[in-house]
Design a protein around this motif. Structure first.
Motif, PDB file in Angstrom:
ATOM      1  N   ARG A   4       0.840  -1.211   0.000  1.00  0.00           N
ATOM      2  CA  ARG A   4       0.000   0.000   0.000  1.00  0.00           C
ATOM      3  C   ARG A   4       0.865   1.247   0.000  1.00  0.00           C
ATOM      4  NH1 ARG A   4      -4.428  -0.374   4.611  1.00  0.00           N
ATOM      5  NH2 ARG A   4      -4.882   1.674   3.719  1.00  0.00           N
ATOM      6  N   LEU A   7       2.348   1.713  -3.495  1.00  0.00           N
ATOM      7  CA  LEU A   7       1.310   2.215  -4.398  1.00  0.00           C
ATOM      8  C   LEU A   7       1.025   3.687  -4.147  1.00  0.00           C
ATOM      9  CD1 LEU A   7      -1.236  -0.779  -4.434  1.00  0.00           C
ATOM     10  CD2 LEU A   7       0.240  -0.014  -6.310  1.00  0.00           C
ATOM     11  N   PHE A  10       3.876   5.620  -5.567  1.00  0.00           N
ATOM     12  CA  PHE A  10       3.841   5.505  -7.026  1.00  0.00           C
ATOM     13  C   PHE A  10       2.823   6.481  -7.617  1.00  0.00           C
ATOM     14  CE2 PHE A  10       2.210   3.413 -10.936  1.00  0.00           C
ATOM     15  CZ  PHE A  10       3.378   3.471 -11.683  1.00  0.00           C
ATOM     16  N   LYS A  11       1.653   6.571  -6.997  1.00  0.00           N
ATOM     17  CA  LYS A  11       0.613   7.497  -7.470  1.00  0.00           C
ATOM     18  C   LYS A  11       1.069   8.948  -7.350  1.00  0.00           C
ATOM     19  CE  LYS A  11      -3.302   4.458  -6.408  1.00  0.00           C
ATOM     20  NZ  LYS A  11      -4.492   4.264  -5.532  1.00  0.00           N
TER      21      LYS A  11
END
Length: 268
Positions: A4, A7, A10-11
């Motif tokens: 999580r 991610l 990364f976003k």
């Protein structure tokens, strides 16, 4: 939790990079000219090899195409430094004018926040040139590739990339104590020219230095031997780039975190 977090970052990276692209695309001529300049620089880098091998058939036992393979491997390995960590060069200006303090004001990792602000697009031309050179040299050498060797190549390149990135981060971290780390960064950056050649062309002192003290031999020379020789014939050092890269990056990350804790702005 770890997935999580990855991610999440990364976003954020995609959002920051997309904004950076929008700004850079306002100056397309600059992008085109700088990309051409990067290609010319890499082409010129091969010129000494061409001159040398017009006079000799081998260099310390390495043929022209073997040296080209090592050279191309180094370009690919150095591309992440160019693409994702180019903001290292701007650190000294942020430290001097006090603007680095803004990177403490977001609830995200300081190194990530700072490095993600710049994505050097022209590094893609270096990556493409290196890949083309690696493929061309492989064909000329008659190297065979399969899924195992390709995966091993990607792992080796990842470890190799971390080495030069780590050295540059540690060089930049000195700026939190000496204020202007530009000359330290520039000095370390010069080693990128050495990594393109076999360590064996140097005398025993520099072989030891570039292997065990300042391990730039692991950026291209040692991992290249995995593919220029058979896996069983390659020296043990040829397998060590991922390990060296991870260890060195861990040290660089610790040095960076220790350094940013000492920063208190300009004091004005």
């Amino acid at each position: 939790m770890a997935v999580r977090t990855l991610l999440f970052y990364f976003k954020i990276y995609l959002k920051i990079t997309s904004q950076y692209f929008k700004v850079k695309m306002q100056y397309r001529a600059d992008f085109i000219i700088s990309s051409i300049g990067m290609l010319v620089t890499n082409l010129v880098g091969i010129l000494p090899l061409w001159i040398i091998f017009n006079s000799v058939s081998s260099l310390e036992g390495f043929t022209y195409y073997e040296i080209l393979f090592i050279y191309s491997f180094s370009l690919i390995a150095l591309s992440p430094l160019q693409l994702f960590f180019d903001n290292i060069w701007n650190l000294w200006t942020h430290l001097i004018d006090g603007t680095f303090i803004k990177y403490y004001l977001k609830p995200i990792n300081v190194m990530f926040y700072y490095m993600s602000e710049v994505f050097d697009i022209k590094g893609l031309s270096q990556l493409a040139f290196g890949a083309a050179g690696l493929i061309y040299a492989s064909v000329q050498l008659g190297l065979s590739w399969n899924l195992v060797s390709i995966v091993l190549l990607l792992i080796a390149l990842l470890g190799s990339s971390l080495i030069m990135v780590s050295l540059m981060i540690m060089a930049a971290a000195t700026g939190f104590w000496i204020t202007n780390p530009f000359h330290v960064i520039a000095f370390v950056f010069r080693f990128r020219e050495i990594v393109k050649y076999p360590v064996t062309i140097f005398n025993n002192f520099f072989k030891f230095l570039f292997t065990f003290i300042l391990p730039i031999g692991f950026v291209a020379f040692y991992p290249s031997q995995l593919f220029l020789k058979s896996f069983t014939d390659a020296d043990l050092l040829a397998y060590c780039s991922p390990l060296v890269g991870v260890l060195l990056f861990s040290l660089a990350y610790l040095a960076w975190n220790k350094a940013i804790k000492s920063y208190s702005g300009t004091g004005s």
